[in-house]
Each structure stands twice: as structure tokens, then as C-alpha cells.
Design a protein around this motif. Structure first.
Motif, PDB file in Angstrom:
ATOM      1  N   VAL A 206      36.144  53.023  34.774  1.00  0.00           N
ATOM      2  CA  VAL A 206      36.778  54.132  34.060  1.00  0.00           C
ATOM      3  C   VAL A 206      38.034  53.649  33.333  1.00  0.00           C
ATOM      4  CG1 VAL A 206      37.859  56.403  34.306  1.00  0.00           C
ATOM      5  CG2 VAL A 206      35.856  55.819  35.678  1.00  0.00           C
ATOM      6  N   ALA A 207      38.801  52.760  33.975  1.00  0.00           N
ATOM      7  CA  ALA A 207      40.002  52.232  33.335  1.00  0.00           C
ATOM      8  C   ALA A 207      39.660  51.401  32.103  1.00  0.00           C
ATOM      9  CB  ALA A 207      40.796  51.381  34.329  1.00  0.00           C
TER      10      ALA A 207
ATOM     11  N   ILE B 256      45.243  50.661  40.995  1.00  0.00           N
ATOM     12  CA  ILE B 256      44.855  51.191  39.690  1.00  0.00           C
ATOM     13  C   ILE B 256      45.885  52.201  39.175  1.00  0.00           C
ATOM     14  CG2 ILE B 256      43.530  53.263  40.232  1.00  0.00           C
ATOM     15  CD1 ILE B 256      42.387  50.361  37.957  1.00  0.00           C
ATOM     16  N   LEU B 257      46.805  52.631  40.023  1.00  0.00           N
ATOM     17  CA  LEU B 257      47.864  53.563  39.604  1.00  0.00           C
ATOM     18  C   LEU B 257      49.034  52.854  38.933  1.00  0.00           C
ATOM     19  CD1 LEU B 257      47.976  55.922  42.738  1.00  0.00           C
ATOM     20  CD2 LEU B 257      46.800  56.302  40.571  1.00  0.00           C
TER      21      LEU B 257
ATOM     22  N   TYR C  30      49.096  46.433  33.680  1.00  0.00           N
ATOM     23  CA  TYR C  30      48.945  45.607  34.883  1.00  0.00           C
ATOM     24  C   TYR C  30      47.809  46.058  35.798  1.00  0.00           C
ATOM     25  CZ  TYR C  30      53.735  44.570  33.452  1.00  0.00           C
ATOM     26  OH  TYR C  30      54.848  44.227  32.734  1.00  0.00           O
ATOM     27  N   ARG C  31      47.361  47.298  35.633  1.00  0.00           N
ATOM     28  CA  ARG C  31      46.473  47.869  36.647  1.00  0.00           C
ATOM     29  C   ARG C  31      45.169  47.100  36.814  1.00  0.00           C
ATOM     30  NH1 ARG C  31      45.652  53.333  33.224  1.00  0.00           N
ATOM     31  NH2 ARG C  31      47.649  53.702  34.283  1.00  0.00           N
TER      32      ARG C  31
ATOM     33  N   THR D  41      44.368  44.861  40.097  1.00  0.00           N
ATOM     34  CA  THR D  41      43.259  45.389  40.898  1.00  0.00           C
ATOM     35  C   THR D  41      42.209  44.312  41.142  1.00  0.00           C
ATOM     36  OG1 THR D  41      43.597  47.641  40.075  1.00  0.00           O
ATOM     37  CG2 THR D  41      41.433  47.131  41.003  1.00  0.00           C
ATOM     38  N   PHE D  42      41.887  43.556  40.083  1.00  0.00           N
ATOM     39  CA  PHE D  42      40.948  42.439  40.245  1.00  0.00           C
ATOM     40  C   PHE D  42      41.438  41.481  41.327  1.00  0.00           C
ATOM     41  CE2 PHE D  42      38.469  43.532  36.554  1.00  0.00           C
ATOM     42  CZ  PHE D  42      37.292  42.820  36.686  1.00  0.00           C
ATOM     43  N   ALA D  43      42.697  41.066  41.229  1.00  0.00           N
ATOM     44  CA  ALA D  43      43.246  40.076  42.164  1.00  0.00           C
ATOM     45  C   ALA D  43      43.258  40.618  43.590  1.00  0.00           C
ATOM     46  CB  ALA D  43      44.654  39.689  41.735  1.00  0.00           C
ATOM     47  N   ALA D  44      43.705  41.870  43.762  1.00  0.00           N
ATOM     48  CA  ALA D  44      43.779  42.452  45.101  1.00  0.00           C
ATOM     49  C   ALA D  44      42.394  42.589  45.723  1.00  0.00           C
ATOM     50  CB  ALA D  44      44.465  43.821  45.027  1.00  0.00           C
ATOM     51  N   VAL D  45      41.425  42.991  44.915  1.00  0.00           N
ATOM     52  CA  VAL D  45      40.062  43.164  45.416  1.00  0.00           C
ATOM     53  C   VAL D  45      39.458  41.824  45.825  1.00  0.00           C
ATOM     54  CG1 VAL D  45      37.708  43.729  44.684  1.00  0.00           C
ATOM     55  CG2 VAL D  45      39.574  45.317  44.232  1.00  0.00           C
ATOM     56  N   ILE D  46      39.670  40.797  45.026  1.00  0.00           N
ATOM     57  CA  ILE D  46      39.123  39.478  45.365  1.00  0.00           C
ATOM     58  C   ILE D  46      39.685  38.976  46.690  1.00  0.00           C
ATOM     59  CG2 ILE D  46      39.089  37.053  44.683  1.00  0.00           C
ATOM     60  CD1 ILE D  46      37.157  38.905  43.148  1.00  0.00           C
ATOM     61  N   VAL D  47      40.994  39.138  46.877  1.00  0.00           N
ATOM     62  CA  VAL D  47      41.615  38.699  48.143  1.00  0.00           C
ATOM     63  C   VAL D  47      41.078  39.510  49.315  1.00  0.00           C
ATOM     64  CG1 VAL D  47      43.784  38.568  49.433  1.00  0.00           C
ATOM     65  CG2 VAL D  47      43.722  37.858  47.038  1.00  0.00           C
ATOM     66  N   ALA D  48      40.996  40.823  49.141  1.00  0.00           N
ATOM     67  CA  ALA D  48      40.515  41.687  50.224  1.00  0.00           C
ATOM     68  C   ALA D  48      39.062  41.384  50.578  1.00  0.00           C
ATOM     69  CB  ALA D  48      40.670  43.150  49.827  1.00  0.00           C
ATOM     70  N   LEU D  49      38.233  41.145  49.574  1.00  0.00           N
ATOM     71  CA  LEU D  49      36.831  40.815  49.838  1.00  0.00           C
ATOM     72  C   LEU D  49      36.702  39.487  50.575  1.00  0.00           C
ATOM     73  CD1 LEU D  49      35.046  41.913  46.535  1.00  0.00           C
ATOM     74  CD2 LEU D  49      34.944  43.018  48.772  1.00  0.00           C
ATOM     75  N   GLY D  50      37.541  38.543  50.210  1.00  0.00           N
ATOM     76  CA  GLY D  50      37.525  37.268  50.920  1.00  0.00           C
ATOM     77  C   GLY D  50      37.837  37.453  52.391  1.00  0.00           C
ATOM     78  N   LEU D  51      38.791  38.336  52.689  1.00  0.00           N
ATOM     79  CA  LEU D  51      39.166  38.577  54.086  1.00  0.00           C
ATOM     80  C   LEU D  51      38.053  39.294  54.848  1.00  0.00           C
ATOM     81  CD1 LEU D  51      42.890  39.682  53.629  1.00  0.00           C
ATOM     82  CD2 LEU D  51      42.038  37.498  54.502  1.00  0.00           C
TER      83      LEU D  51
END
Length: 242
Positions: free
Chosen positions: A49-50, A178-179, A184-185, A189-199
Motif C-alpha cells: 500500500v505504501a 511504516i508510520l 524513511y518508512r 520497514t524492509f531492514a526491520a523485517v529482514i532482521v526480525a525474520l532472521g531471528l
């Protein structure tokens, strides 16, 4: 000290042989998978959506719908799945209980035969079957025949709750990033999601005892593809003016 908390002689610290392992592993599995699905599902939608609009209202509405709908869907799916497993286990326990009550001799011969099939001599197999039957006949048959612990039947409510909460927690991460300001959103968001998925991938592999970094890499690659695909779709709709 209860029986389930009594240490087993020779048991390694990282190999618990009793104490509700099916319950705990089921809960952990549902939790990790729920968090992973929450991260990917919500992130893919808000990024898509963004990519189509910078209007924060549309992004928030889509993200909240994905967050709530996904958590409910995960809980229902997990509840139905684990309920089916629990019902099957209970039916097998009831069947074995009836057979022990109506045909104890045949059941004893079956138990001894199972131990002979595992490599024990006939004498030893009968000795083991006799001692286990005297101690707890139902538990002995459920373990040898069906690999079921009657005190460790999985709970669908635990799995459903773990799945819903973990999905919500996982999905909250891309909702927060995304807020951020429009510039920057998406990259954050891409970076945060990649790190979280790795964990989450690493944690899932650790629970299952499989290679951890390989599992984490698979999850990261899959999540990156999902985000990239939805972002591209959003940009197409944005540039086409639809």
C-alpha cells in the motif's frame, strides 16, 4: 517431587524425556510460526500500500485489517488443526483402554511382540512386558504401540492463543516502522523485517534442532521476495493512477 519432575538417570540436560514436551514444543512452534507469519503478512500489505500511496490513513487501515484478521485466522486454523490431533489421540487412548479391559492376554502378547521386533530376546521381551504391565499397562501400550503419553495430550487452546499473540506481536513491527515519515518508512520497514525474520527463522530451527543459519537464510530470502513483490505491485498501481 512429582513423577514428571523426577530426573531420569543418565538423561542429558538438553534432552528432557518427560514433563509435557509435546505441549511445550507445540506452543513454541505455534508461537514462532505465528510471529513469522505476522511479520511477513502485515509487512507485505503495508509495503504494498505504501508503494501505491503516501497517504498514511490508507496504510494504517490496511495494516490494522491485516493484523487483526491475520491473528484471528491463525488462531482459528491452529485451534482446528490441534483439536483434530487431540481428538485422534483421545480416541486412540479410549480404544486401547477398552482393549486392555476386554482382551488383556492378547494385548500382553502384542506388547511382548513389539519388544521382540525391536531386537529383544523372547525372554527379555516377556520380562519387560510383564514389568511394564504391572506398573502401568495403559501407559506401556500407548508408548510402545502409538508413541502417545496420556498426560501430554496437546491443547488446542494453548496453540491458538500462542499463534494469535505471536502473529499480533510479529505484525506490530512493520506497523510501527511504516508510520515513519514517507522518506524513511519503506527502507526501514524492509531492514526491520529482514532482521526480525532472521531471528524467527533461527529460533524455529533451534527448536526443531535443524541447521539454524540455513533456516534463517531461507526465511529471510522468502520474506524479502514477498516484500519486493508487493512493493512493485503497489508502485505499478501508483504510476498507472489506478
Amino acid at each position: 517431587m512429582s513423577e514428571e519432575n523426577v530426573p531420569v538417570p543418565g538423561q542429558h540436560a538438553d534432552e528432557p524425556h518427560r514433563g509435557g514436551m509435546a505441549q511445550r514444543l507445540n506452543w513454541l512452534r505455534a508461537g514462532v510460526l505465528g510471529a513469522n507469519d505476522g511479520i511477513v503478512s502485515v509487512a507485505a500489505i503495508v509495503v504494498g500500500v505504501a508503494g501505491a500511496t503516501t497517504g498514511i490513513d490508507a496504510i494504517v487501515v490496511a495494516g490494522l485489517a491485516a493484523l487483526v484478521g491475520g491473528a484471528v485466522s491463525m488462531a482459528l486454523g491452529e485451534y482446528v488443526s490441534v483439536s483434530s490431533q487431540r481428538d485422534s489421540e483421545r480416541a486412540l487412548i479410549a480404544k486401547e483402554t477398552e482393549e486392555l479391559a476386554t482382551m488383556p492376554e492378547e494385548e500382553f502378547e502384542e506388547l511382548a511382540g513389539l519388544y521382540r521386533a525391536k531386537g529383544l530376546s523372547e525372554k527379555t521381551a516377556y520380562l519387560v512386558a510383564t514389568e511394564l504391565t504391572e506398573h502401568d499397562a495403559l501407559r506401556a501400550h500407548l508408548s510402545a504401540e502409538l508413541d502417545i503419553d496420556p498426560d501430554d495430550v496437546v491443547s488446542p487452546w494453548h496453540a491458538a492463543l500462542a499463534s494469535a499473540l505471536s502473529f499480533f506481536v510479529g505484525g506490530a513491527l512493520p506497523m510501527l516502522t511504516i508510520l515513519l515519515p514517507a522518506a524513511y518508512r519503506i527502507p526501514i520497514t524492509f531492514a526491520a523485517v529482514i532482521v526480525a525474520l532472521g531471528l524467527t527463522g533461527y529460533a524455529a530451527a533451534a527448536i526443531g534442532g535443524s541447521p539454524r543459519w540455513r533456516a534463517a537464510l531461507r526465511v529471510v530470502i522468502g520474506g524479502a521476495i514477498a516484500l519486493a513483490a508487493t512493493f512493485i505491485i503497489g508502485r505499478i498501481f501508483h504510476t498507472s493512477g489506478v
